[in-house]
Design an enzyme around this catalytic site. Structure first.
Site, mmCIF file in Angstrom:
data_model
loop_
_atom_site.group_PDB
_atom_site.id
_atom_site.type_symbol
_atom_site.label_atom_id
_atom_site.label_comp_id
_atom_site.label_asym_id
_atom_site.label_seq_id
_atom_site.Cartn_x
_atom_site.Cartn_y
_atom_site.Cartn_z
ATOM 1 N N SER A 1 -20.077 -12.366 -23.772
ATOM 2 C CA SER A 1 -20.228 -13.816 -23.913
ATOM 3 C C SER A 1 -19.768 -14.518 -22.643
ATOM 4 O O SER A 1 -18.679 -14.250 -22.133
ATOM 5 C CB SER A 1 -19.410 -14.325 -25.095
ATOM 6 O OG SER A 1 -19.850 -13.747 -26.302
ATOM 7 N N SER B 1 -17.572 -3.923 -24.435
ATOM 8 C CA SER B 1 -18.571 -3.152 -25.178
ATOM 9 C C SER B 1 -19.656 -2.590 -24.263
ATOM 10 O O SER B 1 -19.995 -3.183 -23.229
ATOM 11 C CB SER B 1 -19.221 -4.026 -26.251
ATOM 12 O OG SER B 1 -18.288 -4.390 -27.237
ATOM 13 N N GLN C 1 -14.991 -10.768 -21.006
ATOM 14 C CA GLN C 1 -14.570 -9.407 -21.341
ATOM 15 C C GLN C 1 -15.710 -8.436 -21.066
ATOM 16 O O GLN C 1 -16.781 -8.540 -21.673
ATOM 17 C CB GLN C 1 -14.192 -9.319 -22.817
ATOM 18 C CG GLN C 1 -12.957 -10.097 -23.209
ATOM 19 C CD GLN C 1 -12.789 -10.130 -24.714
ATOM 20 O OE1 GLN C 1 -13.382 -10.941 -25.402
ATOM 21 N NE2 GLN C 1 -11.961 -9.237 -25.239
ATOM 22 N N GLU D 1 -7.368 -11.196 -29.165
ATOM 23 C CA GLU D 1 -8.695 -11.588 -29.636
ATOM 24 C C GLU D 1 -8.727 -11.724 -31.149
ATOM 25 O O GLU D 1 -9.330 -12.656 -31.686
ATOM 26 C CB GLU D 1 -9.735 -10.573 -29.185
ATOM 27 C CG GLU D 1 -11.152 -10.908 -29.623
ATOM 28 C CD GLU D 1 -12.169 -9.872 -29.177
ATOM 29 O OE1 GLU D 1 -13.339 -10.237 -29.020
ATOM 30 O OE2 GLU D 1 -11.790 -8.696 -28.999
#
Length: 408
Positions: free
Chosen positions: A170, A138, A135, A253
């Protein structure tokens, strides 16, 4: 014997013959919540998981409830539940977030919003473990306020050119793809000017820098996008629809964040600790153990319901937020009970297994108050989408005239 029972028996035989004996790298007393692995050790975990995923795919067990045209087996969610139960009983799987993100978050989002060309490109590769995705959400200036992302996307003919920075990603160092939310219309309202893309992580201009954690692990990364050119075919949803697409992924999520499989600090580990410390004779200890056990069982029932919705191609609702809040609370209860059972052994590395190691749980548990959206965000989602309460007045702006939802 019913057809489902016959399927379960067939899966049981296949697992007995093919289940690997060395998938897990966790020690028996490992109660950590987050990986604390070097780059090479983490890659070794992923390689084992990829091999197992490929074996399941070849046998028709990787995407059981997905349509055949998308690389699935075309069976029911009851078949998928039956296989998961048999697999959990026979395979000690080490959890890795990149697999969870790929299979449980990004793949179902592509199913809902991806073009036929994008589906043909990524399915069945995602189901087989060949294509993994992270992903790209952020940013340094946009954490929970995800709609405030500054990464820009400019259209040039049939391509888009992306520039910006993502952080806390991650598994980016191992991923083939990244789902990115990008601002493509700076003149539109905060939520209206966003678009979601699938970005090849080996594209020119993509740079991944690992962030070394104080624990020594390197799971998190910064990702820099410098004049990254991707075709319009990699877009998910229409231009300006990126917030809807991203909210859907975040809904998946929230549901997945409270899946405890492979996460340390289980009821069994806590019960073993109570046995070892001679504490089971205390009524308060037994009561707290019972609370953890009941909470875990209730969470499993809720998780299966949400897995059925996801396998059926339905978008997530607010129940994922409720489960995540409950799971975070349960992590805290586990940490507190472990602390009370161990006393000073918790802070003294005396070499005895299953004592000082519980510090990894205490230090990791608070992280899930942020991961997948903060507790405050989850409570807002439950209040507004489940209870029907009005939006937080602090989150209503003149620019969009409505709810300024953050990482939710």
């Amino acid at each position: 014997m019913t057809a489902l029972e016959a399927y379960r028996e067939e899966a049981r035989r296949w697992l007995a013959a093919n289940a690997p004996s060395d998938v897990s790298v966790r020690e028996p007393h490992d109660v950590s919540i987050f990986h604390n692995l070097s780059h090479d050790a983490e890659k070794a975990v992923l390689d084992k998981l990829r091999d197992w995923q490929r074996a399941k795919f070849d046998a028709g067990y990787a995407a059981i409830a997905w349509p055949v045209e998308l690389g699935g087996a075309g069976l029911t969610t009851e078949h998928a539940d039956a296989f998961r139960a048999e697999e959990a009983a026979r395979v000690d799987l080490t959890r890795h977030e990149l697999f969870s993100v790929t299979l449980n978050l990004i793949a179902p989002t592509i199913r809902l919003f991806g073009s036929d060309a994008l589906k043909d490109l990524l399915f069945p590769g995602m189901h087989s473990g060949e294509q993994l995705a992270c992903q790209l959400f952020s940013e340094p200036g946009a954490g929970s306020d995800l709609a405030a992302v500054g990464t820009r996307g400019v259209r040039e003919g049939d391509d888009w050119v992306l520039n910006g920075q993502k952080v806390w990603t991650s598994g980016a160092q191992f991923a083939q793809w990244g789902q990115a939310i990008v601002r493509t219309d700076p003149t539109a309202g905060k939520h209206a000017g966003l678009t979601t893309f699938l970005v090849p992580m080996d594209a020119p201009g993509v740079e991944v820098r690992q962030i070394k954690q104080m624990s020594g692990g390197t799971s998190f990364n910064e990702v820099f996008l410098t004049d990254v050119r991707i075709p319009d075919a990699y877009r998910m949803g229409e231009p300006g629809q990126g917030w809807t697409v991203t909210r859907t992924t975040l809904g998946f999520e929230r549901a997945n964040a409270s899946n405890k499989a492979g996460v340390g600090g289980s009821f069994e580990q806590l019960l073993e600790l109570a046995h070892r410390t001679g504490s089971l004779g205390h009524r308060d200890v037994r009561r707290r153990l019972a609370e953890v056990h009941l909470s875990e069982r209730a969470a499993e029932v809720s998780l299966r319901r949400e897995q059925r919705d996801r396998d059926s191609g339905l978008p997530p609702g607010a129940s994922g937020s409720m489960r995540k809040l409950q799971w975070v609370a349960r992590l805290g209860v586990v940490s507190e009970l472990a602390r009370d059972l161990l006393g000073t052994d918790l802070i003294t590395d005396n070499g005895r297994p299953g004592t000082y190691g519980w510090t990894a749980h205490l230090l990791g548990a608070p992280g899930y108050r942020i991961a997948g959206g903060t507790d405050q965000i989850q409570r807002n989602i439950v209040a507004e989408r489940h209870l029907g309460l009005p939006s937080d007045p602090k989150q209503v702006t003149a620019s969009n005239g409505g709810h300024e939802e953050k990482k939710a």
